[in-house]
Design a protein around this motif. Structure first.
Motif, PDB file in Angstrom:
ATOM      1  N   GLU A  80       1.110  -1.429  -0.299  1.00 50.66           N
ATOM      2  CA  GLU A  80      -0.263  -0.193  -0.437  1.00 50.66           C
ATOM      3  C   GLU A  80       1.151   1.166   0.038  1.00 50.66           C
ATOM      4  N   PHE A  81       1.978   1.066   0.069  1.00 51.08           N
ATOM      5  CA  PHE A  81       3.080   2.405   0.552  1.00 51.08           C
ATOM      6  C   PHE A  81       3.614   2.216  -0.569  1.00 51.08           C
ATOM      7  N   VAL A  82       4.094   1.242  -0.708  1.00 49.39           N
ATOM      8  CA  VAL A  82       4.768   1.389  -2.386  1.00 49.39           C
ATOM      9  C   VAL A  82       3.909   2.207  -3.369  1.00 49.39           C
ATOM     10  N   ARG A  83       2.373   1.669  -3.506  1.00 57.48           N
ATOM     11  CA  ARG A  83       1.728   2.246  -4.338  1.00 57.48           C
ATOM     12  C   ARG A  83       1.845   4.108  -4.537  1.00 57.48           C
ATOM     13  N   ARG A  84       1.596   4.389  -3.321  1.00 61.12           N
ATOM     14  CA  ARG A  84       1.653   6.098  -3.423  1.00 61.12           C
ATOM     15  C   ARG A  84       2.823   6.699  -3.938  1.00 61.12           C
ATOM     16  N   LEU A  85       3.999   5.998  -4.055  1.00 59.02           N
ATOM     17  CA  LEU A  85       5.109   6.373  -4.457  1.00 59.02           C
ATOM     18  C   LEU A  85       4.642   6.298  -6.237  1.00 59.02           C
ATOM     19  N   ASN A  86       4.038   5.348  -6.658  1.00 58.97           N
ATOM     20  CA  ASN A  86       3.640   4.987  -8.234  1.00 58.97           C
ATOM     21  C   ASN A  86       2.515   4.920  -8.708  1.00 58.97           C
ATOM     22  N   SER A  87       2.169   5.827  -9.472  1.00 56.49           N
ATOM     23  CA  SER A  87       1.039   5.826 -10.124  1.00 56.49           C
ATOM     24  C   SER A  87       0.644   5.080 -11.227  1.00 56.49           C
ATOM     25  N   ASP A  88       2.278   4.915 -11.514  1.00 55.23           N
ATOM     26  CA  ASP A  88       1.549   3.380 -12.946  1.00 55.23           C
ATOM     27  C   ASP A  88       1.432   2.418 -12.275  1.00 55.23           C
ATOM     28  N   PHE A  89       1.468   2.222 -10.625  1.00 58.09           N
ATOM     29  CA  PHE A  89       1.321   1.176  -9.605  1.00 58.09           C
ATOM     30  C   PHE A  89      -0.468  -0.076 -10.611  1.00 58.09           C
ATOM     31  N   GLN A  90       0.305  -1.265 -10.813  1.00 56.25           N
ATOM     32  CA  GLN A  90      -1.211  -1.971 -11.332  1.00 56.25           C
ATOM     33  C   GLN A  90      -1.195  -3.166  -9.984  1.00 56.25           C
ATOM     34  N   PRO A  91      -2.303  -3.396 -10.402  1.00 53.79           N
ATOM     35  CA  PRO A  91      -3.134  -4.740  -9.145  1.00 53.79           C
ATOM     36  C   PRO A  91      -1.994  -5.833  -9.241  1.00 53.79           C
ATOM     37  N   GLU A  92      -1.082  -5.826 -10.343  1.00 51.73           N
ATOM     38  CA  GLU A  92      -1.086  -7.671 -10.729  1.00 51.73           C
ATOM     39  C   GLU A  92       0.461  -6.842 -10.309  1.00 51.73           C
ATOM     40  N   ASP A  93       1.178  -6.161 -10.027  1.00 55.52           N
ATOM     41  CA  ASP A  93       2.220  -5.725  -9.788  1.00 55.52           C
ATOM     42  C   ASP A  93       2.692  -5.827  -8.525  1.00 55.52           C
TER      43      ASP A  93
END
Length: 252
Positions: free
Chosen positions: A124-137
């Motif tokens: 969840e914290f990594v997702r905040r830093l990357n707008s291109d974060f996809q569920p499969e990532d």
């Protein structure tokens, strides 16, 4: 520039600041208590605690925005303990004269911090830093303790290897040249007197401290001399004739 970057990311910045402070605190405690436990009988070593603070700061740098608070506490504690072990390893195994413990603090604890990110990164914290974060990532960028596939950990290890190779490639020739020219180390006499006097033209400390150190050194030398004199006397036989000694005393 940095202020504009933080705008809209206050929660991330707050977490990073809190994690950084907590990691430095547990780093100090870890190094202080571990050093005392490993070498009992020693006084509390303030230098170990201060370097433990730095160890905690270095170790949390990699993952401060992507780990939880409890993880920051653990990382700092591990860094403080790891610093003490790395310090002994640097001196006794690597045979590197590092009086400031820069190698254990910055190299070894920096490596530890990169590895810990591979274990403690929260998706969840990594997702905040990357707008291109996809569920499969999610499994790719998650720490091992959060169900990650280990790819993040592997990439952190690769980063360590790349940095080590880069630094070795550029620094080893430089240090070899200094050693060849005789500039790598000063003479033992200059080490004993201190580089402040021998290279920089003056003491870095007030004269009162310098005089106090000289007095202590002279006092220690006098104490050793006092101990040696009775031992020397015991080992020698008197060369004065007892009759002559009594005669001298009676005459007096």
């Amino acid at each position: 520039g940095i202020s504009l970057t933080i705008m809209g990311s206050g929660e991330i910045a707050e977490g990073a600041v809190v994690n950084t402070m907590l990691s430095s605190a547990t780093g100090a405690l870890g190094s202080l208590f571990f050093r005392t436990a490993v070498w009992p009988g020693r006084e509390w070593d303030i230098s170990a605690a201060l370097n433990g603070v730095l160890a905690g700061l270095v170790a949390i740098t990699s993952g401060c925005p992507v780990v939880e608070t409890w993880a920051a506490l653990v990382i700092g504690l591990l860094a403080g303990i790891f610093y003490i072990l790395a310090s002994r390893f640097t001196i006794r195994v690597m045979r590197v004269d590092d009086p400031l413990d820069a190698t254990p603090v910055h190299m070894f604890c920096g490596m530890l911090g990169l590895i810990m990110t591979g274990f403690f990164a929260k998706p969840e914290f990594v997702r905040r830093l990357n707008s291109d974060f996809q569920p499969e990532d999610e499994k790719i960028y998650s720490g091992v303790f959060y169900g990650g596939s280990g790819q993040l950990l592997a990439s952190q290890i690769v980063e360590i290897l790349v940095i080590l190779c880069w630094v070795t490639l550029f620094i080893a020739p430089y240090f070899s040249f200094l050693n060849k020219m005789g500039w790598f180390r000063v003479s033992p006499d200059q080490e004993e007197s201190g580089l402040d006097d021998s290279h920089h033209g003056g003491s870095a400390y007030p004269e009162i401290y310098a005089e106090d150190n000289i007095a202590k050194k002279n006092s220690n030398n006098f104490y050793e001399l006092e101990k040696a004199i009775p031992e020397e006397k015991e080992g020698k036989k008197s060369t004065v004739d007892p009759d002559e000694e009594d005669h001298t005393l009676n005459k007096a």
